[in-house]
Design an enzyme around this catalytic site. Structure first.
Site, mmCIF file in Angstrom:
data_model
loop_
_atom_site.group_PDB
_atom_site.id
_atom_site.type_symbol
_atom_site.label_atom_id
_atom_site.label_comp_id
_atom_site.label_asym_id
_atom_site.label_seq_id
_atom_site.Cartn_x
_atom_site.Cartn_y
_atom_site.Cartn_z
ATOM 1 N N HIS A 1 0.848 -1.190 0.000
ATOM 2 C CA HIS A 1 0.000 0.000 0.000
ATOM 3 C C HIS A 1 0.884 1.240 0.000
ATOM 4 O O HIS A 1 1.923 1.274 0.640
ATOM 5 C CB HIS A 1 -0.925 0.007 1.223
ATOM 6 C CG HIS A 1 -1.905 -1.112 1.241
ATOM 7 N ND1 HIS A 1 -2.932 -1.221 0.339
ATOM 8 C CD2 HIS A 1 -2.010 -2.202 2.050
ATOM 9 C CE1 HIS A 1 -3.640 -2.313 0.593
ATOM 10 N NE2 HIS A 1 -3.108 -2.928 1.623
ATOM 11 N N GLU B 1 -5.143 -12.858 6.827
ATOM 12 C CA GLU B 1 -6.076 -11.732 6.761
ATOM 13 C C GLU B 1 -7.243 -11.978 5.821
ATOM 14 O O GLU B 1 -7.972 -11.057 5.461
ATOM 15 C CB GLU B 1 -5.320 -10.473 6.322
ATOM 16 C CG GLU B 1 -4.491 -10.664 5.060
ATOM 17 C CD GLU B 1 -3.600 -9.480 4.745
ATOM 18 O OE1 GLU B 1 -3.840 -8.386 5.300
ATOM 19 O OE2 GLU B 1 -2.669 -9.643 3.930
ATOM 20 N N ARG C 1 7.530 -5.390 3.245
ATOM 21 C CA ARG C 1 6.316 -6.098 2.829
ATOM 22 C C ARG C 1 6.214 -5.952 1.311
ATOM 23 O O ARG C 1 6.004 -4.856 0.807
ATOM 24 C CB ARG C 1 5.067 -5.533 3.499
ATOM 25 C CG ARG C 1 3.795 -6.230 2.980
ATOM 26 C CD ARG C 1 2.561 -5.969 3.811
ATOM 27 N NE ARG C 1 2.049 -4.608 3.705
ATOM 28 C CZ ARG C 1 0.858 -4.225 4.175
ATOM 29 N NH1 ARG C 1 0.058 -5.118 4.777
ATOM 30 N NH2 ARG C 1 0.456 -2.977 4.063
#
Length: 262
Positions: free
Chosen positions: A46, A147, A71
């Site tokens: 993100h 998730e 990440r």
């Protein structure tokens, strides 16, 4: 090879506090790395960060006491290889749904015969040291993010994958997986139970556990619950929260603070 201080901290039974770099600035990452955290995670999933910028941020982190990790944008073998070659000392890979997904993470992080990582460590040699190849498999961290509904359904199988170091929780996506809006309600069901279940699965399989936290209170709760790694929001949240707190103090207003992030 340079010791992975983040891994050593967690293995010693101490909770690591990890900064989360999403702004795409090497300077901001460097400042965060000097902010008392044990590690900084460069976030490519993100925010406005791609590989070239990630290399700059990982380089900037080399001057700090914080361990550099990343990440990736997804469970992509080539991208994970490049991040490790650029000096990341571990990866937190999002959206892991199955044990096979988790094995792909291990394949990308470990050299043969433990995995399939291609050899060409580039900056890894500069940051890690000339004996990088001999010790990388033991020093680098491989975390799988739980998730999704599929990840929850396959939790024990994922946690049991050999070579995987730990499970990491993204609580807002986890909330969506549970059928509720993204929220900071970690003390309430169903999020509370899901967090406890993932943490228990990690411990049952001898794995480390980490979680992204939307507030200092959540971070303190997760530390008390026994998580090995807590992330106290990202750099954008911290910047906005600090700016708002200063403005509120100057104006004599009650603190409004930032809305909880992802």
């Amino acid at each position: 090879m340079r010791t992975n201080a983040l891994k050593a901290t967690m293995k010693a039974g101490r909770t690591a506090v990890v900064g989360w770099a999403s702004l795409g600035s090497g300077y901001a990452a460097e400042v965060l790395g000097h902010g008392g955290v044990d590690a900084v995670c460069v976030d490519l999933q993100h925010g406005p960060i791609f590989l070239d910028r990630a290399v700059e941020m990982l380089t900037a982190l080399s001057s700090t006491p914080a361990t550099p990790i990343a990440r990736p944008s997804g469970n992509d073998f080539a991208e994970i290889n490049k991040l490790l070659d650029a000096g990341a000392y571990g990866v937190i890979v999002p959206m892991i749904d199955t044990a096979e997904d988790a094995r792909r993470v291990v394949d990308a992080v470990r050299y043969p015969p433990r995995g399939r990582r291609s050899f060409g460590p580039a900056r890894g040699l500069l940051y890690g040291g000339s004996d990088y190849a001999a010790h990388a498999d033991d020093e680098l961290l491989a975390f799988a993010m739980i998730e999704t509904p599929q990840g929850l359904a396959n939790l024990d199988a994922i946690a049991g994958v050999e070579g995987l170091d730990g499970l990491f929780i993204g609580p807002t996506d986890l909330s969506l997986a549970l059928g509720v809006p993204p929220s900071p309600k970690w003390r309430e069901e169903p999020l509370r139970g899901a967090i406890a279940r993932i943490h228990a699965a990690a411990k049952a399989h001898g794995k480390l556990s980490g979680i992204f936290c939307m507030s200092p209170e959540m971070g303190a709760d997760m530390r008390a619950a026994g998580f090995d790694m807590v992330v106290p929001g990202n750099d954008a949240m911290l910047l906005r929260g600090a700016a708002q707190a200063w403005c509120d103090a100057i104006r004599g207003e009650a603190a409004s603070g930032p809305k909880p992030g992802y």
